[in-house]
Every structure is written in C-alpha cells, then in structure tokens.
Scaffold this motif. Structure first.
Motif, short mmCIF file in Angstrom:
data_model
loop_
_atom_site.label_atom_id
_atom_site.label_comp_id
_atom_site.label_asym_id
_atom_site.label_seq_id
_atom_site.Cartn_x
_atom_site.Cartn_y
_atom_site.Cartn_z
N LEU A 208 -47.29 28.72 -50.28
CA LEU A 208 -47.66 29.46 -49.08
C LEU A 208 -49.14 29.37 -48.73
CD1 LEU A 208 -45.50 32.70 -49.53
CD2 LEU A 208 -45.05 30.76 -48.01
N PRO A 209 -50.07 29.49 -49.71
CA PRO A 209 -51.49 29.47 -49.35
C PRO A 209 -51.98 28.14 -48.78
CG PRO A 209 -51.17 30.48 -51.50
CD PRO A 209 -49.87 29.83 -51.12
N ARG A 210 -51.17 27.09 -48.90
CA ARG A 210 -51.63 25.78 -48.41
C ARG A 210 -50.95 25.38 -47.09
NH1 ARG A 210 -49.10 22.10 -53.22
NH2 ARG A 210 -49.99 23.81 -54.41
N ILE A 211 -50.20 26.27 -46.48
CA ILE A 211 -49.55 25.94 -45.21
C ILE A 211 -50.62 25.74 -44.13
CG2 ILE A 211 -48.07 26.81 -43.36
CD1 ILE A 211 -46.34 28.15 -45.44
N PRO A 212 -50.70 24.55 -43.53
CA PRO A 212 -51.79 24.27 -42.59
C PRO A 212 -51.50 24.66 -41.14
CG PRO A 212 -50.55 22.26 -42.99
CD PRO A 212 -49.91 23.33 -43.85
N CYS A 213 -50.26 25.00 -40.83
CA CYS A 213 -49.90 25.29 -39.43
C CYS A 213 -49.58 26.77 -39.28
CB CYS A 213 -48.71 24.43 -39.00
SG CYS A 213 -47.19 24.77 -39.90
N PRO A 214 -49.61 27.29 -38.06
CA PRO A 214 -49.19 28.68 -37.84
C PRO A 214 -47.72 28.86 -38.21
CG PRO A 214 -50.34 27.81 -35.91
CD PRO A 214 -50.05 26.64 -36.80
N ILE A 215 -47.42 30.01 -38.80
CA ILE A 215 -46.04 30.29 -39.17
C ILE A 215 -45.75 31.78 -38.99
CG2 ILE A 215 -46.69 30.46 -41.62
CD1 ILE A 215 -43.83 29.47 -42.30
N THR A 216 -44.62 32.07 -38.38
CA THR A 216 -44.16 33.45 -38.18
C THR A 216 -42.97 33.71 -39.08
OG1 THR A 216 -44.95 33.57 -35.89
CG2 THR A 216 -43.18 35.07 -36.52
N PHE A 217 -43.05 34.80 -39.84
CA PHE A 217 -41.97 35.24 -40.73
C PHE A 217 -41.28 36.42 -40.06
CE2 PHE A 217 -45.00 33.12 -43.40
CZ PHE A 217 -44.26 32.49 -44.40
N VAL A 218 -39.95 36.33 -39.97
CA VAL A 218 -39.16 37.34 -39.26
C VAL A 218 -38.14 37.96 -40.22
CG1 VAL A 218 -37.61 37.78 -37.32
CG2 VAL A 218 -39.43 36.05 -37.11
N ALA A 219 -37.98 39.26 -40.17
CA ALA A 219 -36.95 39.95 -40.96
C ALA A 219 -36.19 40.92 -40.08
CB ALA A 219 -37.59 40.70 -42.13
N GLY A 241 -50.40 33.22 -41.00
CA GLY A 241 -49.06 33.79 -41.01
C GLY A 241 -48.97 35.07 -40.21
N ARG A 242 -47.80 35.32 -39.64
CA ARG A 242 -47.52 36.54 -38.90
C ARG A 242 -46.17 37.09 -39.38
NH1 ARG A 242 -50.13 32.96 -36.14
NH2 ARG A 242 -51.77 33.50 -34.64
N PHE A 243 -46.00 38.40 -39.24
CA PHE A 243 -44.75 39.03 -39.65
C PHE A 243 -44.18 39.82 -38.48
CE2 PHE A 243 -42.64 42.94 -41.29
CZ PHE A 243 -41.51 42.32 -41.82
N VAL A 244 -42.86 39.69 -38.28
CA VAL A 244 -42.16 40.42 -37.23
C VAL A 244 -40.94 41.09 -37.86
CG1 VAL A 244 -40.86 40.25 -35.08
CG2 VAL A 244 -42.89 38.82 -35.42
N LEU A 245 -40.77 42.39 -37.62
CA LEU A 245 -39.58 43.13 -38.05
C LEU A 245 -38.73 43.42 -36.82
CD1 LEU A 245 -38.11 44.57 -40.41
CD2 LEU A 245 -39.31 46.66 -39.69
N LEU A 246 -37.42 43.14 -36.92
CA LEU A 246 -36.50 43.34 -35.81
C LEU A 246 -35.66 44.59 -36.06
CD1 LEU A 246 -35.23 39.66 -35.32
CD2 LEU A 246 -37.06 40.84 -34.07
N PRO A 247 -36.03 45.72 -35.46
CA PRO A 247 -35.26 46.97 -35.65
C PRO A 247 -33.84 46.83 -35.12
CG PRO A 247 -37.42 47.42 -34.69
CD PRO A 247 -37.21 45.94 -34.60
N GLY A 248 -32.87 47.21 -35.95
CA GLY A 248 -31.48 47.23 -35.51
C GLY A 248 -30.76 45.90 -35.58
N TYR A 249 -31.44 44.86 -36.03
CA TYR A 249 -30.79 43.56 -36.15
C TYR A 249 -30.71 43.13 -37.61
CZ TYR A 249 -31.08 43.23 -31.10
OH TYR A 249 -30.93 43.49 -29.77
#
Length: 276
Positions: A208-219, A241-249
């Motif tokens: 993970l620390p070497r990922i060179p591109c933008p990445i979004t993590f979704v849960a 990195g970015r994190f997104v939580l999807l309420p109700g899904y």
C-alpha cells in the motif's frame, strides 16, 4: 437512454479466449474504465452501470476473468492467486492498446484493483477498490479446500443465494435484492471457491505505501464480509488514498445503487481535483 455501441471482444490471452465488453461513448471524456467483477461472477454484475457510465463519456471495458462468464478457464485451471488475474488484466490492456485507464473492482475485484495499483500503478490513471480489505479475507480456508471436493453439492446454490441476500444493504428494495441473489446463483462452484481461497490468502498491505496513483477505498456500511475500519486504514496507508463509507449499502454497490454511475463519477472527479 441513449443507445451506444457495445462491442464484444473475444481475445486470445495466454492461449485462451478472454471475453470483454467494450462500450464506446458518443462524446468521449478521455478516460477508460476497467470494471472488475466479484468472486465467481462475471461482467454481467455491471449491467446497470455500463451504459450510464458511457453516457457520462467514459469508454467502459467489462472483462470476464478467466473461467468466468464467457471467458475460457486459465491454462492451469481455476485460479487461486489473485495476482494471476491482475497480470491477465494487464495483458488484456496491452492487446487492446489501452493506456492510463481507471480500474474499478468490487470484492476480489477490489483487491485486484489494489494489486494493480501497487504493482502497475504507473500505468493507471487511478483505481477504486470497493468492498475489499487489503489483508487476507475472512474465510475458513480449510472449509473451502474441503468444499472443492464436493463443489457440486445441491446445497451450494442455496448457500450462495442466502449468503448474497445477507450482505445486500438495507436500503435496497426486496425485489432488487432477490434479483441480485438469483443472478449470483449462476456461478461455477469450482471457480468461485478457488476465487475465495485467493481472497483468503492474498495480502496487499505491504504494498500500500508504494501505490503511485490515486486510489479510493469504498466500504458498504451493511457489508457483513468486510470490516470498514480496516478499509479506512488501507486508505490511510496509501500515499494518495481516500475512504468512502456507503450508509445502508452492502457488498455489491454497483448492483445495489440506482445512481452508481453518478456516484462513481463523483469519486473519480474528487481524485482528479486532488492532484497537484
């Protein structure tokens, strides 16, 4: 809805036929999306998103991984190492002469997206990993190994149906949840069980620390198979990195959400705006 051209490619990849849908937009925005399905399933999981994403200007590639859907099995049989799928996708992009795509995956597809971002991130524009922890998935490997010996048991379809229903979010209408579960029952037990062994053994965390591109993590908040806190931690470990939580899904956002294409478009826009 505007009708777009969807081409079905049957490509020779590693001496086997690989299938991919290719949706061309009328007004291209310059970005190609590669949409990667979940364990045992196929590109049909993206049926609700393909044309809406094309309407937004994306070229959309939806492959069936080896042994799934219309693609022939890998030469070595059912795949148990998710890195093999990642390498296969890179070969697919080479054959189609696609450069700088955005890879979007769900479940094992999400972990494959992470693997691609870590090992081939200099070839990607960005990545989106949905419903996938970076560490080994929470499955009982010994039970899966035993299941391979009895993969055609009649109860398997029932377990797939009930298991799918259990991880669809509470915001999803009953009829839609039932349709998702029934569609999932078409999987090949040998292939899906091998996929889950890959899910339970593949660990992307050191990369993970070497990922060179933008990445979004979704849960998905209602996803019983994935710990959202672990997914959020993965986002913190990635340099962009970015994190997104999807309420109700739950575990299948692209099948559960009516407006998934617009939501994904928003995530991609945020990653683009966040660049220096």
């Amino acid at each position: 809805m505007t009708v777009h051209t969807v081409t079905a490619h049957h490509l020779v990849l590693h001496d086997r036929i690989g299938f991919v849908q290719d949706a061309a937009p009328r007004e291209p925005n310059g970005t190609t999306l590669v949409l990667v399905h979940t364990a045992g399933q196929s590109g049909v999981q993206w049926r609700h998103a393909l044309r809406p994403l094309s309407d937004l200007g994306y070229r959309v590639l939806v492959p069936d991984l080896p042994g799934h859907g219309h693609s022939e099995p890998a030469p070595g049989g059912a795949v148990r190492d998710l890195r093999e799928y990642a390498d296969w996708l890179v070969r697919l992009l080479d054959v189609l002469e696609v450069t700088r795509p955005v890879v979007v995956g769900c479940s094992i597809g999400g972990k494959i997206a992470q693997d691609l971002a870590a090992r081939y991130g200099d070839r990607l524009d960005a990545a989106v990993s949905m419903c996938a922890e970076s560490g080994p998935g929470r499955v009982q490997l010994h039970a899966l190994e035993r299941e391979l010996e009895d993969s055609a048991a009649a109860a398997r379809a029932d377990r797939t149906h009930l298991g799918t229903r259990a991880v669809v979010g509470r915001r999803v209408a009953r009829g839609r949840a039932e349709l998702i579960a029934r569609m999932h029952c078409r999987e090949d037990p040998l292939v899906s069980t091998s996929d889950l062994i890959g899910w339970g053994t593949h660990d992307v965390r050191p990369l993970l620390p070497r990922i060179p591109c933008p990445i979004t993590f979704v849960a998905g908040e209602d996803d019983l198979w994935v710990d959202a806190r672990s997914v959020a931690e993965s986002a913190r470990q990635a340099p962009d990195g970015r994190f997104v939580l999807l309420p109700g899904y739950g575990h299948y956002p692209m099948e559960e959400m009516d407006d998934f294409a617009k939501v994904l478009d928003g995530w991609l826009g945020e990653m683009k705006e966040g660049r220096p």
